[in-house]
Design a protein around this motif. Sequence first.
Motif, short mmCIF file in Angstrom:
data_model
loop_
_atom_site.label_atom_id
_atom_site.label_comp_id
_atom_site.label_asym_id
_atom_site.label_seq_id
_atom_site.Cartn_x
_atom_site.Cartn_y
_atom_site.Cartn_z
N ILE A 64 41.93 33.03 34.82
CA ILE A 64 41.98 34.97 34.69
C ILE A 64 43.09 35.17 33.91
O ILE A 64 43.02 36.21 33.30
CB ILE A 64 42.10 35.14 36.51
N TRP A 65 44.27 34.48 34.03
CA TRP A 65 44.42 34.86 32.74
C TRP A 65 45.33 34.38 31.75
O TRP A 65 44.86 35.15 30.57
CB TRP A 65 46.51 33.67 33.45
N ALA A 66 44.09 33.57 31.37
CA ALA A 66 43.34 32.99 29.67
C ALA A 66 42.67 33.83 29.13
O ALA A 66 42.98 34.69 27.82
CB ALA A 66 42.51 31.91 30.46
N ALA A 67 41.95 34.99 30.55
CA ALA A 67 40.94 35.51 30.36
C ALA A 67 41.71 37.05 29.73
O ALA A 67 41.21 38.19 28.48
CB ALA A 67 40.09 36.33 31.30
N GLN A 68 42.91 37.12 30.20
CA GLN A 68 43.88 38.66 30.33
C GLN A 68 44.61 39.31 28.98
O GLN A 68 44.94 40.03 28.16
CB GLN A 68 44.72 38.57 31.56
N GLN A 69 44.77 37.44 28.38
CA GLN A 69 45.86 37.11 26.89
C GLN A 69 44.85 37.99 25.88
O GLN A 69 45.47 38.68 25.60
CB GLN A 69 45.78 35.91 26.72
N PRO A 70 43.92 37.84 24.80
CA PRO A 70 43.55 36.00 25.88
C PRO A 70 43.47 35.04 25.17
O PRO A 70 44.18 35.36 23.91
CB PRO A 70 41.96 36.53 25.29
N VAL A 71 43.36 33.93 25.22
CA VAL A 71 43.64 32.83 24.46
C VAL A 71 42.02 31.97 23.48
O VAL A 71 40.88 32.36 24.58
CB VAL A 71 44.74 31.52 24.98
N GLN A 72 42.48 31.48 23.02
CA GLN A 72 41.78 30.33 22.84
C GLN A 72 40.85 28.86 23.03
O GLN A 72 40.12 28.80 23.03
CB GLN A 72 41.65 30.38 20.60
N ASP A 324 33.74 43.88 48.41
CA ASP A 324 34.31 43.37 47.64
C ASP A 324 33.72 42.69 45.89
O ASP A 324 34.00 41.36 45.53
CB ASP A 324 34.49 41.60 48.65
N HIS A 325 33.30 44.07 45.04
CA HIS A 325 32.75 42.84 44.14
C HIS A 325 33.12 43.71 43.13
O HIS A 325 33.73 44.54 42.48
CB HIS A 325 31.80 44.32 44.11
N HIS A 326 34.80 42.84 42.83
CA HIS A 326 36.05 42.74 42.54
C HIS A 326 35.46 42.03 40.55
O HIS A 326 35.25 41.35 41.10
CB HIS A 326 37.14 42.05 43.05
N VAL A 327 36.47 43.24 39.82
CA VAL A 327 36.30 42.53 38.44
C VAL A 327 36.59 41.13 38.35
O VAL A 327 36.33 40.24 37.62
CB VAL A 327 37.10 43.63 37.99
N ALA A 328 37.56 40.51 38.89
CA ALA A 328 38.01 39.25 38.94
C ALA A 328 37.30 38.07 38.73
O ALA A 328 37.44 37.21 37.97
CB ALA A 328 39.33 38.95 40.09
N THR A 329 36.48 38.38 39.95
CA THR A 329 34.78 37.53 40.71
C THR A 329 34.02 37.60 39.23
O THR A 329 33.51 36.60 38.74
CB THR A 329 34.45 38.11 41.64
N SER A 334 31.72 34.69 34.69
CA SER A 334 31.22 34.78 33.15
C SER A 334 31.66 33.52 32.42
O SER A 334 31.07 33.82 31.23
CB SER A 334 31.60 36.11 32.54
N MET A 335 33.08 33.05 32.93
CA MET A 335 33.32 31.98 32.08
C MET A 335 32.69 31.02 32.43
O MET A 335 32.83 29.44 32.16
CB MET A 335 34.69 32.22 32.51
N LEU A 336 31.67 30.98 33.86
CA LEU A 336 30.71 29.52 33.62
C LEU A 336 30.53 28.65 32.75
O LEU A 336 29.54 29.90 32.00
CB LEU A 336 30.28 29.29 34.90
#
Length: 350
Positions: A64-72, A324-329, A334-336
């Motif tokens: 989640i941290w990586a998605a928020q940055q975002p990083v490559q 509980d349909h949360h954005v973090a989930t 989406s990263m799978l």
Amino acid sequence: MTRQYLEAPPSSRATESLEGEPASAPIEISDVLEAGSLYALNLTGHGFVLLSESSARSLSAALIWAAQQPVQRLTVFADAVGVTDAPSATAARPEDLARWAQYFLVADQPIEVRLIEGTGSTGIQPGPVPPASVPPERDSVLEQHLIDEGLEVVHEHGVTRGELLGLEVARLVVWPQESGGDNALHLEVGVGRFDRDAHAAVRPDESPIDDLAKTVSILRDHRFPGAPTHAVQRLSRERWLRALLLDQPSLVGAHSLTALGMTTEPSGLRDAFPAAAIGSTEDGTPLVVVCSCGVDLALLPLAADLREQVNSEAVLLLAVPEQDHHVATKWLASMLRQPAELIAIAVGWG
């Protein structure tokens, strides 16, 4: 990035490199984000995360941290401290962490997992997916007592349980001969191990069949859709959601579903932990359904691990209550590497 690195004087950090990344400018301790169980640093698009707890939840926090940055790119460091023999939602071996990480991509790139060793680190190869648990010993007579009380009979992790809307009320337990038992299955009543021990101590002369009937009657007064808030009503809600889907598989587009244990086991009755089922659609498409409540960061790594164990080509469905349909989930799904579908269920349990 190691603890030694974080604790080193700024003068020494300024000239060091970080796993092959040249330190073109001094890296201050203030550049490192400390958030819960991780320390994170974005170094010109390459994310470095040190997990103070090697677990599925910590891995998800790093993603989640990586998605928020975002990083490559993302490199995750695990500490040898706290290594466990058996993975769970809260503790894992480095090779389990590496296996879970391989199910995800960050900016379409695989995640590197490294093990801290002194002031350096080594790459970790993913460990094998755990084998499916051995089916439990069965006793049709004892199981019938569970059915007669209207309980769901669940075979999971080598154990047969009787559940009331997902809450364990009883289980079948072998009494080993070395402990004075007869090596036969017995019906033990109680909500979890400590409650079963308490029942045995307080009611030693009572038939377990009578004890079961009384216990189920008491619990039914508090565990039903729309019941007032009560401890019994709030326990094991992931399993309650699974019980709902087993009874109404069409809620997730399934023709039929069967309860299935995860690749790891919960550490306690009160711990949030996903509950799973397998099945198929009307046209025979294989399904793996994993239920969760709240925002459980262990959900995605453990759900992907279960799909890999059961059928890597199966459709993975993540069932959660509507609230509980949360954005973090959603981010984690989406990263799978292989997609998963998030389905919101109207639970109505109050």
